[in-house]
Motif scaffolding. Structure first.
Motif, PDB file in Angstrom:
ATOM      1  N   MET A  42     -59.313  12.221 100.918  1.00 52.41           N
ATOM      2  CA  MET A  42     -60.389  13.162 100.658  1.00 52.41           C
ATOM      3  C   MET A  42     -61.492  12.967 101.694  1.00 52.41           C
ATOM      4  O   MET A  42     -61.951  11.872 101.937  1.00 52.41           O
ATOM      5  N   GLU A  43     -61.900  14.038 102.302  1.00 56.37           N
ATOM      6  CA  GLU A  43     -62.992  13.993 103.271  1.00 56.37           C
ATOM      7  C   GLU A  43     -64.327  14.054 102.541  1.00 56.37           C
ATOM      8  O   GLU A  43     -64.408  14.431 101.384  1.00 56.37           O
ATOM      9  N   TYR A  44     -65.378  13.703 103.260  1.00 60.01           N
ATOM     10  CA  TYR A  44     -66.721  13.795 102.698  1.00 60.01           C
ATOM     11  C   TYR A  44     -67.089  15.272 102.531  1.00 60.01           C
ATOM     12  O   TYR A  44     -66.722  16.114 103.343  1.00 60.01           O
ATOM     13  N   LEU A  45     -67.843  15.582 101.479  1.00 61.92           N
ATOM     14  CA  LEU A  45     -68.276  16.964 101.270  1.00 61.92           C
ATOM     15  C   LEU A  45     -69.357  17.351 102.262  1.00 61.92           C
ATOM     16  O   LEU A  45     -69.362  18.464 102.777  1.00 61.92           O
ATOM     17  N   ALA A  46     -70.296  16.458 102.510  1.00 62.58           N
ATOM     18  CA  ALA A  46     -71.364  16.743 103.467  1.00 62.58           C
ATOM     19  C   ALA A  46     -71.879  15.431 104.041  1.00 62.58           C
ATOM     20  O   ALA A  46     -72.025  14.447 103.322  1.00 62.58           O
ATOM     21  N   LEU A  47     -72.133  15.427 105.333  1.00 64.09           N
ATOM     22  CA  LEU A  47     -72.692  14.257 106.005  1.00 64.09           C
ATOM     23  C   LEU A  47     -74.032  14.653 106.605  1.00 64.09           C
ATOM     24  O   LEU A  47     -74.233  15.818 106.953  1.00 64.09           O
ATOM     25  N   PRO A  48     -74.924  13.699 106.763  1.00 63.97           N
ATOM     26  CA  PRO A  48     -76.175  14.013 107.455  1.00 63.97           C
ATOM     27  C   PRO A  48     -75.893  14.497 108.875  1.00 63.97           C
ATOM     28  O   PRO A  48     -74.868  14.139 109.469  1.00 63.97           O
ATOM     29  N   PRO A  49     -76.772  15.302 109.424  1.00 63.89           N
ATOM     30  CA  PRO A  49     -76.571  15.788 110.797  1.00 63.89           C
ATOM     31  C   PRO A  49     -76.397  14.630 111.785  1.00 63.89           C
ATOM     32  O   PRO A  49     -77.066  13.605 111.687  1.00 63.89           O
ATOM     33  N   GLY A  50     -75.467  14.792 112.701  1.00 63.49           N
ATOM     34  CA  GLY A  50     -75.239  13.772 113.720  1.00 63.49           C
ATOM     35  C   GLY A  50     -74.204  12.741 113.341  1.00 63.49           C
ATOM     36  O   GLY A  50     -73.860  11.893 114.160  1.00 63.49           O
ATOM     37  N   LEU A  51     -73.675  12.798 112.119  1.00 61.58           N
ATOM     38  CA  LEU A  51     -72.640  11.860 111.689  1.00 61.58           C
ATOM     39  C   LEU A  51     -71.332  12.612 111.502  1.00 61.58           C
ATOM     40  O   LEU A  51     -71.320  13.754 111.042  1.00 61.58           O
ATOM     41  N   VAL A  52     -70.225  11.973 111.885  1.00 63.20           N
ATOM     42  CA  VAL A  52     -68.914  12.617 111.807  1.00 63.20           C
ATOM     43  C   VAL A  52     -67.862  11.662 111.268  1.00 63.20           C
ATOM     44  O   VAL A  52     -68.001  10.453 111.366  1.00 63.20           O
ATOM     45  N   THR A  53     -66.808  12.251 110.722  1.00 66.99           N
ATOM     46  CA  THR A  53     -65.658  11.476 110.263  1.00 66.99           C
ATOM     47  C   THR A  53     -64.720  11.238 111.445  1.00 66.99           C
ATOM     48  O   THR A  53     -64.908  11.790 112.534  1.00 66.99           O
ATOM     49  N   THR A  54     -63.692  10.452 111.229  1.00 67.34           N
ATOM     50  CA  THR A  54     -62.706  10.200 112.272  1.00 67.34           C
ATOM     51  C   THR A  54     -62.061  11.505 112.730  1.00 67.34           C
ATOM     52  O   THR A  54     -61.917  11.749 113.934  1.00 67.34           O
ATOM     53  N   THR A  55     -61.696  12.353 111.807  1.00 65.95           N
ATOM     54  CA  THR A  55     -61.053  13.623 112.144  1.00 65.95           C
ATOM     55  C   THR A  55     -61.982  14.515 112.960  1.00 65.95           C
ATOM     56  O   THR A  55     -61.574  15.085 113.976  1.00 65.95           O
ATOM     57  N   THR A  56     -63.225  14.620 112.535  1.00 69.79           N
ATOM     58  CA  THR A  56     -64.186  15.456 113.252  1.00 69.79           C
ATOM     59  C   THR A  56     -64.501  14.874 114.625  1.00 69.79           C
ATOM     60  O   THR A  56     -64.654  15.605 115.604  1.00 69.79           O
ATOM     61  N   ALA A  57     -64.585  13.555 114.712  1.00 68.59           N
ATOM     62  CA  ALA A  57     -64.824  12.901 116.003  1.00 68.59           C
ATOM     63  C   ALA A  57     -63.680  13.210 116.963  1.00 68.59           C
ATOM     64  O   ALA A  57     -63.906  13.500 118.140  1.00 68.59           O
ATOM     65  N   ALA A  58     -62.454  13.167 116.461  1.00 73.21           N
ATOM     66  CA  ALA A  58     -61.294  13.460 117.300  1.00 73.21           C
ATOM     67  C   ALA A  58     -61.329  14.909 117.783  1.00 73.21           C
ATOM     68  O   ALA A  58     -61.066  15.185 118.956  1.00 73.21           O
ATOM     69  N   LEU A  59     -61.672  15.824 116.901  1.00 67.09           N
ATOM     70  CA  LEU A  59     -61.774  17.232 117.290  1.00 67.09           C
ATOM     71  C   LEU A  59     -62.854  17.432 118.351  1.00 67.09           C
ATOM     72  O   LEU A  59     -62.660  18.194 119.303  1.00 67.09           O
ATOM     73  N   ALA A  60     -63.973  16.755 118.204  1.00 68.69           N
ATOM     74  CA  ALA A  60     -65.081  16.891 119.155  1.00 68.69           C
ATOM     75  C   ALA A  60     -64.692  16.390 120.546  1.00 68.69           C
ATOM     76  O   ALA A  60     -65.207  16.887 121.548  1.00 68.69           O
ATOM     77  N   CYS A  61     -63.780  15.422 120.610  1.00 69.53           N
ATOM     78  CA  CYS A  61     -63.391  14.823 121.892  1.00 69.53           C
ATOM     79  C   CYS A  61     -62.077  15.366 122.426  1.00 69.53           C
ATOM     80  O   CYS A  61     -61.688  15.041 123.551  1.00 69.53           O
ATOM     81  N   GLY A  62     -61.370  16.156 121.630  1.00 69.29           N
ATOM     82  CA  GLY A  62     -60.086  16.676 122.069  1.00 69.29           C
ATOM     83  C   GLY A  62     -58.991  15.630 122.109  1.00 69.29           C
ATOM     84  O   GLY A  62     -58.098  15.687 122.959  1.00 69.29           O
ATOM     85  N   VAL A  63     -59.069  14.653 121.193  1.00 71.22           N
ATOM     86  CA  VAL A  63     -58.070  13.588 121.120  1.00 71.22           C
ATOM     87  C   VAL A  63     -57.523  13.514 119.699  1.00 71.22           C
ATOM     88  O   VAL A  63     -58.005  14.205 118.802  1.00 71.22           O
ATOM     89  N   GLN A  64     -56.548  12.659 119.497  1.00 72.91           N
ATOM     90  CA  GLN A  64     -55.980  12.438 118.173  1.00 72.91           C
ATOM     91  C   GLN A  64     -56.846  11.435 117.396  1.00 72.91           C
ATOM     92  O   GLN A  64     -57.495  10.575 118.009  1.00 72.91           O
ATOM     93  N   PRO A  65     -56.864  11.496 116.061  1.00 74.40           N
ATOM     94  CA  PRO A  65     -57.610  10.506 115.274  1.00 74.40           C
ATOM     95  C   PRO A  65     -57.213   9.064 115.606  1.00 74.40           C
ATOM     96  O   PRO A  65     -58.059   8.168 115.580  1.00 74.40           O
ATOM     97  N   ALA A  66     -55.953   8.835 115.960  1.00 73.47           N
ATOM     98  CA  ALA A  66     -55.520   7.484 116.327  1.00 73.47           C
ATOM     99  C   ALA A  66     -56.278   6.972 117.546  1.00 73.47           C
ATOM    100  O   ALA A  66     -56.522   5.770 117.676  1.00 73.47           O
ATOM    101  N   THR A  67     -56.665   7.866 118.440  1.00 72.47           N
ATOM    102  CA  THR A  67     -57.424   7.473 119.628  1.00 72.47           C
ATOM    103  C   THR A  67     -58.812   6.985 119.223  1.00 72.47           C
ATOM    104  O   THR A  67     -59.307   5.994 119.765  1.00 72.47           O
ATOM    105  N   ILE A  68     -59.432   7.648 118.265  1.00 75.29           N
ATOM    106  CA  ILE A  68     -60.746   7.216 117.768  1.00 75.29           C
ATOM    107  C   ILE A  68     -60.617   5.818 117.176  1.00 75.29           C
ATOM    108  O   ILE A  68     -61.420   4.926 117.469  1.00 75.29           O
ATOM    109  N   ARG A  69     -59.587   5.603 116.360  1.00 78.92           N
ATOM    110  CA  ARG A  69     -59.376   4.276 115.769  1.00 78.92           C
ATOM    111  C   ARG A  69     -59.104   3.236 116.851  1.00 78.92           C
ATOM    112  O   ARG A  69     -59.551   2.087 116.739  1.00 78.92           O
ATOM    113  N   ASP A  70     -58.410   3.620 117.921  1.00 82.66           N
ATOM    114  CA  ASP A  70     -58.145   2.708 119.037  1.00 82.66           C
ATOM    115  C   ASP A  70     -59.447   2.348 119.750  1.00 82.66           C
ATOM    116  O   ASP A  70     -59.641   1.195 120.126  1.00 82.66           O
TER     117      ASP A  70
END
Length: 74
Positions: A1-29
């Motif tokens: 389950m993802e977060y319903l809402a985060l404060p501005p400027g904070l992202v989840t692993t999935t959103t971070a990956a989308l923002a960088c054009g990489v896979q979530p595994a890359t963020i974890r790496d």
């Protein structure tokens, strides 16, 4: 389950990956390699500062032994 809402400027692993054009595994790496630090969340659902994610994306990455390098492409 993802977060319903985060404060501005904070992202989840999935959103971070989308923002960088990489896979979530890359963020974890990046976290494992010390290029990115979690700023909260839970162990299974970490959150990151978007500014830190973008800095990690742009940071020079150390090469690994045996890893292909564009400079040495045949």
């Amino acid at each position: 389950m993802e977060y319903l809402a985060l404060p501005p400027g904070l992202v989840t692993t999935t959103t971070a990956a989308l923002a960088c054009g990489v896979q979530p595994a890359t963020i974890r790496d990046w976290v494992r390699r010390g290029l990115l630090t979690r700023c909260g969340g839970t162990p299974k659902r970490p959150i990151y500062r978007l500014q830190d994610v973008l800095a990690a994306r742009d940071a020079p990455k150390p090469s690994r032994m045996g890893q292909r390098n564009a400079d040495h492409a045949a």
